[in-house]
Write an enzyme that holds these catalytic residues in place. Sequence first.
Site, mmCIF file in Angstrom:
data_model
loop_
_atom_site.group_PDB
_atom_site.id
_atom_site.type_symbol
_atom_site.label_atom_id
_atom_site.label_comp_id
_atom_site.label_asym_id
_atom_site.label_seq_id
_atom_site.Cartn_x
_atom_site.Cartn_y
_atom_site.Cartn_z
ATOM 1 N N MET A 177 -27.297 14.449 -81.235
ATOM 2 C CA MET A 177 -27.965 14.514 -82.541
ATOM 3 C C MET A 177 -29.399 13.992 -82.419
ATOM 4 O O MET A 177 -30.016 13.609 -83.425
ATOM 5 C CB MET A 177 -27.186 13.701 -83.578
ATOM 6 C CG MET A 177 -25.774 14.253 -83.788
ATOM 7 S SD MET A 177 -25.092 13.849 -85.392
ATOM 8 C CE MET A 177 -25.049 12.073 -85.294
ATOM 9 N N HIS A 231 -27.627 9.088 -73.656
ATOM 10 C CA HIS A 231 -27.709 10.551 -73.643
ATOM 11 C C HIS A 231 -28.178 11.047 -72.271
ATOM 12 O O HIS A 231 -27.659 12.033 -71.740
ATOM 13 C CB HIS A 231 -28.705 11.034 -74.704
ATOM 14 C CG HIS A 231 -28.326 10.717 -76.121
ATOM 15 N ND1 HIS A 231 -29.049 9.854 -76.897
ATOM 16 C CD2 HIS A 231 -27.296 11.139 -76.896
ATOM 17 C CE1 HIS A 231 -28.494 9.774 -78.107
ATOM 18 N NE2 HIS A 231 -27.423 10.530 -78.125
ATOM 19 N N GLN A 246 -20.656 16.656 -90.434
ATOM 20 C CA GLN A 246 -19.906 15.496 -89.960
ATOM 21 C C GLN A 246 -20.298 14.196 -90.664
ATOM 22 O O GLN A 246 -19.813 13.133 -90.300
ATOM 23 C CB GLN A 246 -20.020 15.364 -88.439
ATOM 24 C CG GLN A 246 -21.384 14.959 -87.917
ATOM 25 C CD GLN A 246 -21.448 15.074 -86.406
ATOM 26 O OE1 GLN A 246 -21.427 16.164 -85.857
ATOM 27 N NE2 GLN A 246 -21.508 13.940 -85.707
ATOM 28 N N GLN A 269 -13.748 11.153 -80.533
ATOM 29 C CA GLN A 269 -14.410 12.464 -80.504
ATOM 30 C C GLN A 269 -14.138 13.160 -79.175
ATOM 31 O O GLN A 269 -13.802 14.353 -79.135
ATOM 32 C CB GLN A 269 -15.909 12.275 -80.711
ATOM 33 C CG GLN A 269 -16.752 13.495 -80.393
ATOM 34 C CD GLN A 269 -18.216 13.262 -80.704
ATOM 35 O OE1 GLN A 269 -18.610 13.244 -81.863
ATOM 36 N NE2 GLN A 269 -19.034 13.078 -79.686
ATOM 37 N N SER A 302 -26.979 3.138 -78.821
ATOM 38 C CA SER A 302 -26.651 4.021 -79.935
ATOM 39 C C SER A 302 -27.935 4.361 -80.669
ATOM 40 O O SER A 302 -28.815 3.504 -80.812
ATOM 41 C CB SER A 302 -25.692 3.312 -80.901
ATOM 42 O OG SER A 302 -25.644 4.007 -82.138
HETATM 43 P P1 AMP Z 1 -24.864 11.414 -80.606
HETATM 44 O O1 AMP Z 1 -26.284 11.837 -80.420
HETATM 45 O O2 AMP Z 1 -24.694 10.029 -81.128
HETATM 46 O O3 AMP Z 1 -24.046 12.453 -81.355
HETATM 47 O O4 AMP Z 1 -24.225 11.372 -79.151
HETATM 48 C C1 AMP Z 1 -24.271 12.495 -78.318
HETATM 49 C C2 AMP Z 1 -23.400 12.241 -77.112
HETATM 50 O O5 AMP Z 1 -23.890 11.102 -76.417
HETATM 51 C C3 AMP Z 1 -21.949 11.952 -77.480
HETATM 52 O O6 AMP Z 1 -21.102 12.580 -76.518
HETATM 53 C C4 AMP Z 1 -21.874 10.456 -77.373
HETATM 54 O O7 AMP Z 1 -20.588 9.967 -77.082
HETATM 55 C C5 AMP Z 1 -22.825 10.193 -76.227
HETATM 56 N N1 AMP Z 1 -23.322 8.814 -76.257
HETATM 57 C C6 AMP Z 1 -23.870 8.153 -77.302
HETATM 58 N N2 AMP Z 1 -24.147 6.880 -76.966
HETATM 59 C C7 AMP Z 1 -23.745 6.713 -75.679
HETATM 60 C C8 AMP Z 1 -23.746 5.623 -74.763
HETATM 61 N N3 AMP Z 1 -24.207 4.419 -75.094
HETATM 62 N N4 AMP Z 1 -23.245 5.834 -73.521
HETATM 63 C C9 AMP Z 1 -22.755 7.049 -73.167
HETATM 64 N N5 AMP Z 1 -22.738 8.121 -73.983
HETATM 65 C C10 AMP Z 1 -23.215 7.964 -75.223
#
Ligand code: AMP
Length: 290
Positions: A31, A38, A62, A154, A186
């Site tokens: 996102m 990421h 979502q 997820q 995050s």
């Molecule tokens: P998001 O942009 O939050 O929707 O996350 C996109 C992807 O990155 C998802 O598969 C998340 O699980 C992964 N992700 C987010 N934060 C982390 C992190 N700290 N370590 C590993 N993967 C992550």
Amino acid sequence: MATPLPVVRSLAEARSARAALTGTVGLVMTMGALHEGHLSLVEQARQRADHVVVSIYVNPLQFGPGEDLDAYPRDLAADLAALEGHGVDLVLAPGDQDVYPREPLVRIDPGPVATVLEGASRPGHFAGVLQVVAKVLSVIRPDVAVFGQKDAQQLALVRTLVADLDLGVEIVGAPIRRDADGLALSSRNAYLSEVERRQALGLVTSLRAAERAADGGADAPAVLRAANETLAASDGVVADYVVLVDPDTFLDVPPDHRGDALAAIAARVGTTRLIDNLRITIDPTRKVTA
Ligand code: AMP
């Protein structure tokens, strides 16, 4: 000078750009508001496929009413700069009108795993996630897609989606990336003030207390107690849930559980809702050496 990343803004363009990629394709769905977490997914995709496609899309389906859809950080230029030099072949950054020209009528029912924890706190969340995942998988048709263990539920639901609909893509789970002090990276950490950023460490501290208890031979109830007590003692952190669950069903493990479990926490720090988790092995019969 490096050639700029090819960016497509519509699913139709993405389909043709994907068709032009010869060899295997790895997909990372995000996102935006990209961070090292990421980028670690991008790295995993790169190791597993000839080409890497990254999608950047804040999926409104979502987000529930009252959640942070409008506030969610959006900065495509910064995201493209972050991806530079990471071997990405295509970025898909579509708009809402393109992804959902109308309210989708056919919806995905994510099943029982989506009814607990994140699914219970965020009704409709996983149905929305799987809707966009199914859509992007169908447009990009990757050989492999990498999702983070940070969003453990997820990841499990995406695996089930792919298995139940025979989507024919390998799903890879990537470990959680953390800051040096342990805070799970995050995009939502950007909402935290300096004080809240310190308070947010309560989540990982609590998970590690659970891990330490398990390493010391504690049984499941004692491991969970360690997590709860540590979180309760963390200033500024308001728990949504603290659980010790089966990593496949996401249901609480029984008191006499042996083997793998997932310690998972959702909590609010100020107005920001954060999640974190840690795999733990419960074995009260283990010998503890001092
Ligand atoms: P998001 O942009 O939050 O929707 O996350 C996109 C992807 O990155 C998802 O598969 C998340 O699980 C992964 N992700 C987010 N934060 C982390 C992190 N700290 N370590 C590993 N993967 C992550």
